[in-house]
Design a protein around this motif. Structure first.
Motif, mmCIF file in Angstrom:
data_model
loop_
_atom_site.group_PDB
_atom_site.id
_atom_site.type_symbol
_atom_site.label_atom_id
_atom_site.label_comp_id
_atom_site.label_asym_id
_atom_site.label_seq_id
_atom_site.Cartn_x
_atom_site.Cartn_y
_atom_site.Cartn_z
ATOM 1 N N GLY A 38 0.779 -1.228 0.000
ATOM 2 C CA GLY A 38 0.000 0.000 0.000
ATOM 3 C C GLY A 38 0.808 1.274 0.000
ATOM 4 O O GLY A 38 0.240 2.370 0.044
ATOM 5 N N ARG A 39 2.140 1.163 -0.076
ATOM 6 C CA ARG A 39 2.978 2.351 -0.061
ATOM 7 C C ARG A 39 3.618 2.608 -1.425
ATOM 8 O O ARG A 39 4.644 3.279 -1.526
ATOM 9 C CB ARG A 39 4.088 2.216 0.994
ATOM 10 C CG ARG A 39 3.585 2.142 2.418
ATOM 11 C CD ARG A 39 2.877 3.398 2.840
ATOM 12 N NE ARG A 39 3.696 4.595 2.688
ATOM 13 C CZ ARG A 39 3.271 5.834 2.973
ATOM 14 N NH1 ARG A 39 2.031 6.027 3.397
ATOM 15 N NH2 ARG A 39 4.066 6.863 2.815
ATOM 16 N N ASP A 40 3.028 2.089 -2.478
ATOM 17 C CA ASP A 40 3.557 2.279 -3.824
ATOM 18 C C ASP A 40 2.698 3.284 -4.588
ATOM 19 O O ASP A 40 1.616 3.676 -4.133
ATOM 20 C CB ASP A 40 3.599 0.949 -4.581
ATOM 21 C CG ASP A 40 2.228 0.308 -4.668
ATOM 22 O OD1 ASP A 40 1.537 0.219 -3.624
ATOM 23 O OD2 ASP A 40 1.814 -0.090 -5.768
ATOM 24 N N ALA A 41 3.172 3.696 -5.752
ATOM 25 C CA ALA A 41 2.447 4.657 -6.600
ATOM 26 C C ALA A 41 2.648 4.260 -8.052
ATOM 27 O O ALA A 41 3.697 4.535 -8.631
ATOM 28 C CB ALA A 41 2.942 6.080 -6.352
ATOM 29 N N THR A 42 1.652 3.597 -8.610
ATOM 30 C CA THR A 42 1.771 3.165 -10.002
ATOM 31 C C THR A 42 1.502 4.332 -10.949
ATOM 32 O O THR A 42 0.667 5.203 -10.663
ATOM 33 C CB THR A 42 0.802 2.003 -10.308
ATOM 34 O OG1 THR A 42 0.996 1.579 -11.666
ATOM 35 C CG2 THR A 42 -0.649 2.420 -10.116
ATOM 36 N N VAL A 43 2.212 4.346 -12.055
ATOM 37 C CA VAL A 43 2.010 5.370 -13.081
ATOM 38 C C VAL A 43 2.077 4.710 -14.455
ATOM 39 O O VAL A 43 2.745 3.690 -14.634
ATOM 40 C CB VAL A 43 3.081 6.490 -13.016
ATOM 41 C CG1 VAL A 43 2.947 7.308 -11.752
ATOM 42 C CG2 VAL A 43 4.485 5.916 -13.138
ATOM 43 N N SER A 44 1.382 5.285 -15.410
ATOM 44 C CA SER A 44 1.502 4.871 -16.807
ATOM 45 C C SER A 44 1.033 6.025 -17.666
ATOM 46 O O SER A 44 0.205 6.832 -17.251
ATOM 47 C CB SER A 44 0.685 3.606 -17.103
ATOM 48 O OG SER A 44 -0.706 3.867 -17.012
ATOM 49 N N TRP A 45 1.587 6.099 -18.877
ATOM 50 C CA TRP A 45 1.215 7.184 -19.783
ATOM 51 C C TRP A 45 -0.238 7.004 -20.207
ATOM 52 O O TRP A 45 -0.660 5.914 -20.560
ATOM 53 C CB TRP A 45 2.138 7.190 -20.985
ATOM 54 C CG TRP A 45 1.975 8.402 -21.842
ATOM 55 C CD1 TRP A 45 1.428 8.471 -23.082
ATOM 56 C CD2 TRP A 45 2.344 9.739 -21.490
ATOM 57 N NE1 TRP A 45 1.442 9.763 -23.545
ATOM 58 C CE2 TRP A 45 2.001 10.571 -22.582
ATOM 59 C CE3 TRP A 45 2.944 10.310 -20.362
ATOM 60 C CZ2 TRP A 45 2.228 11.933 -22.577
ATOM 61 C CZ3 TRP A 45 3.175 11.674 -20.363
ATOM 62 C CH2 TRP A 45 2.810 12.463 -21.458
#
Length: 302
Positions: free
Chosen positions: A240-247
């Motif tokens: 729960g301490r991650d941050a996913t990103v995608s274009w």
């Protein structure tokens, strides 16, 4: 009635129109750079040429593009040295427009030195010196440096956010700052998590950068606006301490709620990704304690 038409009518009713073959020669430092024909700037009506603002804007845009030199911000190099800012310059659009009108309506000289204005960088050495010393947040994660493709992607994304200065009230978007991850920028295919499954895509691994940044920013007490977790646990942060990103997909966004600018420093050291947040000595901030993985608790990686 169009204001440009009225102005053109009043001026041309009193003066001789500019001959259509009388080109306007544009110079830079006294040297010709291009020529503009009156027909490139006007519409032809019987006895009365009228400025075509759309044509004029296109000419101005092209000249501005060719004349533009973007300013560069002051930065801190990997050895801690200050690299000074550099001024930029661009076309003074308002003055150039006035000069073009004078050329067309007043039979002014058919040679014009394009007017240049200075463009100042957003971050100069004086500002950077003020916000480089007080650390208000940090976070470190570990990666597998033997995975060369993923390591390259991680390095490029960290480089893209390194030395970024966020001013009071401004919003930081990871996708906007890092930009689209493409092979032309050097990003390589590497493992990513998509819908709970491991697959491979260009730029795989950059979510470790966004996740490390999230924890550093949270540690500094900045305002998290948008953050999404992966559909599967990741090995580099607690659950729960991650941050996913995608274009064109999930983004990590935060805001500087403080009254001082903040500086992001990001770099890799061996198999560590280290992100630190700095600001002015006079900042009044509210840090938060953020968790590390169990093996790192009480002894966060350096």
């Amino acid at each position: 009635m169009n204001v440009t038409w009225v102005i053109g009518f009043l001026l041309f009713s009193q003066q001789e129109p500019m001959p259509p073959d009388n080109n306007l020669v544009l110079t830079r430092n006294g040297q010709p750079i291009t020529m503009v024909n009156p027909t490139d700037l006007s519409r032809s009506y019987p006895f009365l040429p009228i400025i075509d603002t759309e044509k004029l804007d296109k000419v101005i845009d092209q000249i501005d593009k060719n004349a533009l030199k973007k300013p560069t911000n002051a930065i801190i190099d990997p050895y801690g040295n200050m690299i000074p800012e550099q001024l930029g310059y661009g076309l003074n659009r308002q003055l150039f427009t006035e000069q073009v009108y004078s050329y067309l309506f007043n039979n002014a000289a058919s040679k014009l030195e394009i007017p240049i204005q200075t463009i100042y960088p957003k971050v100069d050495s004086e500002l950077l010196a003020e916000i480089r010393n007080k650390k208000i947040g940090e976070y470190t994660t570990i990666f597998n440096s033997y995975n060369k493709e993923r390591t390259k992607n991680l390095f490029l994304a960290a480089q893209a956010i390194n030395n970024f200065v966020l001013f009071p009230g401004e919003v930081f978007s990871f996708n906007n700052i890092v930009g689209k991850r493409t092979s032309e920028k050097g990003y390589l295919p590497a493992p990513v998590i998509m819908k709970g499954e491991i697959s491979e895509d260009i730029g795989g691994g950059i979510c470790q950068v966004s996740s490390t940044l999230f924890n550093a920013v949270d540690n500094a007490g900045l305002n998290i606006i948008q953050r999404f977790s992966h559909s599967k646990e990741v090995p580099y942060t607690p659950p729960g301490r991650d941050a996913t990103v995608s274009w064109n997909g999930p983004d990590f966004v935060f805001k500087n709620k403080y009254n001082q600018p903040v500086l992001i420093k990001a770099h890799t050291l061996r198999n560590n990704l280290i992100i630190e947040i700095f600001s002015s000595d006079v900042i009044n901030y509210n840090p938060k304690k953020v968790p590390y993985l169990p093996l790192q608790q009480g002894n966060p990686p350096k």
